[in-house]
Design a protein around this motif. Sequence first.
Motif, PDB file in Angstrom:
ATOM      1  N   LEU A   1       0.747  -1.098  -0.085  1.00  0.00           N
ATOM      2  CA  LEU A   1      -0.024  -0.024   0.025  1.00  0.00           C
ATOM      3  C   LEU A   1       0.799   1.207  -0.005  1.00  0.00           C
ATOM      4  O   LEU A   1       0.630   2.286  -0.442  1.00  0.00           O
ATOM      5  N   ALA A   2       1.707   1.323   0.764  1.00  0.00           N
ATOM      6  CA  ALA A   2       3.057   2.381   0.857  1.00  0.00           C
ATOM      7  C   ALA A   2       3.702   2.559  -0.499  1.00  0.00           C
ATOM      8  O   ALA A   2       3.707   3.715  -1.121  1.00  0.00           O
ATOM      9  N   ALA A   3       3.878   1.458  -1.228  1.00  0.00           N
ATOM     10  CA  ALA A   3       4.470   1.720  -2.714  1.00  0.00           C
ATOM     11  C   ALA A   3       3.684   2.291  -3.459  1.00  0.00           C
ATOM     12  O   ALA A   3       3.908   2.854  -4.585  1.00  0.00           O
ATOM     13  N   GLN A   4       2.211   1.971  -3.499  1.00  0.00           N
ATOM     14  CA  GLN A   4       1.320   2.326  -4.614  1.00  0.00           C
ATOM     15  C   GLN A   4       1.207   3.785  -4.123  1.00  0.00           C
ATOM     16  O   GLN A   4       0.869   4.732  -4.962  1.00  0.00           O
ATOM     17  N   LEU A   5       1.276   4.303  -2.952  1.00  0.00           N
ATOM     18  CA  LEU A   5       1.132   5.708  -2.660  1.00  0.00           C
ATOM     19  C   LEU A   5       2.409   6.656  -3.279  1.00  0.00           C
ATOM     20  O   LEU A   5       1.971   7.642  -3.844  1.00  0.00           O
ATOM     21  N   LEU A   6       3.485   5.887  -3.303  1.00  0.00           N
ATOM     22  CA  LEU A   6       4.754   6.592  -3.783  1.00  0.00           C
ATOM     23  C   LEU A   6       4.889   6.294  -5.240  1.00  0.00           C
ATOM     24  O   LEU A   6       5.900   6.731  -5.768  1.00  0.00           O
ATOM     25  N   SER A   7       4.039   5.493  -6.055  1.00  0.00           N
ATOM     26  CA  SER A   7       4.110   5.215  -7.310  1.00  0.00           C
ATOM     27  C   SER A   7       4.409   6.417  -8.277  1.00  0.00           C
ATOM     28  O   SER A   7       4.996   6.384  -9.441  1.00  0.00           O
TER      29      SER A   7
END
Length: 604
Positions: free
Chosen positions: A183-189
């Motif tokens: 979920l954090a990686a999706q926010l920073l994508s």
Amino acid sequence: MWSDLLPFSFLRPWWLLALPPTLLLCGYLYRHMKKYSGWEALLPVNLRGALLQQQQGRRYAGRYLLLALCWTLALFALAGPAWESDEGVERSDQAALVLVLQVSRSMLSTDLTPNRLEQARHKVEDILRAFPERRIGLIAYAGSAHLVAPLTRDHATLKNLLGVLHPDIMPARGQQADQALVLAAQLLSSLPPDSAQVLLLTNGLSEAEQSVADNTAEQLGERLRVLGIGTADGAPVPLAEGGFMRDEQGRILLPQLDESVLSHFARRHGGEYARLSVDDSDIQYLLATASGSDELLQTEQRQWLDQGHWLLLLLVPIAALGARRGWLGLLLIALWLPPPVSAMSWQDLWQRPDQQGAELLQQGQPAAAASHFEDPQWRAWALLQAGDYAAASQAYGALADSEPENAEFHFAEGTALALKGDYPDALDAFEQTLIRAPEHTAARHNRQRVEAYLAELAEQEKEQDADSETATKEADNGSGATADQASEGDTGHDDESAANSEETPTSGDQTANGADSNAPQTSDSSSEATAGLNEQRASDELEDELPGTSTADSTGAPLPARGYNVEQQQALQQWLRDIPDNPAELLRRKFLYQHLQQPDGRPR
């Protein structure tokens, strides 16, 4: 280059290239005027020497110097001289930080005082204070991962939500750090890799979590930071009902911090690991890179404030001096002229009406603020705060008409109508809110309270009608008995008939007086039943049924029923303000809804 040589810079320096030609043109015009007076075109050539006399051009020198000065000032103003100002710095911190906080039962271990979760909250607050301009997001995870707040600079809201995070509001028990990292990686994508970081605050990772989260950790790379919460010795996890948490074999669970596992997991793909410290050394070590990029971004995007318009103040009098004589006298006369009539105040020169209204609202003067606001939303809010519920309901109604799909406008209109006492229209407004936002908890709560209140009023009205019918029957029976006694007296003795005829009105007066003695109570119950919905109509009906009653005493003061309505309004206002605003309950319902929507365990 300009900023290195001068304390100021030019935003449009190419205008300065016109300065040499301008000065040359002024010199040419001066020499031409000095040599030629203008009579050469009118006089014959053979008479020019005798009629024209060459004079010194001092009288023209000042005029052309003023012309050159005007052109020079105009070119400097067009070039845009600018100075740096601390107030003009554009704080464009594009760096982002996603905080991933473990909120499982093991975080309630008491090896850190008072527990691990509380210490993690304090550390997050330290991070918010250390980076006030940083965009920060928050993710909480236990048996499932959930987004608490997206990337935002509203750190006050983050602190408000952070304080209610607890294992009791998480929909599933366990540890799913892999879901939280995805979920954090999706926010920073969508952000540049060098401007974003992920900080995982956890007290440990199981082997299953490491294997599943390894791909995400590789994707994050050096952006991943891990902060260990706890001690190597561990401590029991107390339960709310008493005792301590136990494992499957019934032994007391002692969650321990394994720093070697966390350090290996973070540094395997270029990240960093640190243990929770009392000071800010852990923050400086883990987030030092982002802090340096923050300062770089602010330096590169500093704004220069154009100050060229101030040169026009010098240009105007010089231009007037060169245009015609006597300009100074006209300026002195203009200073003595009375100022034009205007409704502007001194404050209007420095603040817009909305700014003045906001300042008055902060000072606790909502009524005065409402008269200043031009923004319709702010004006409606100020009217509601001032207690002018009729005007507030009209203002919010106009907003709801302009934006019919905005559920908040309908909700605010319903609240103002309810406080005004217009309960049927308030129910309609709350219904419109729920049609557009079915999950609007406050609108549903207010609608239920208003419906319950109206049902109670209807029940009281039924009881009042039954009491009225009973009183009417008793009055009819009493009047019938009086008539029978009067007829018996007529058949017996005329004198007694006359006496009875004189006593009969007295009995009627007593009955009327008895009705009058009960009138305030009846009026009280009626006003309690109607509570402002149909108060005037109920008062008229009571006056028709009991001619001896009145809604005011001899001094014109209202009966207690009127004062009781004010108490009803105050009570209504009190329970309308008692709207559930507990962020913990909001997050608990949100997390549960997300968990039920996607039971496969994907991040959300």
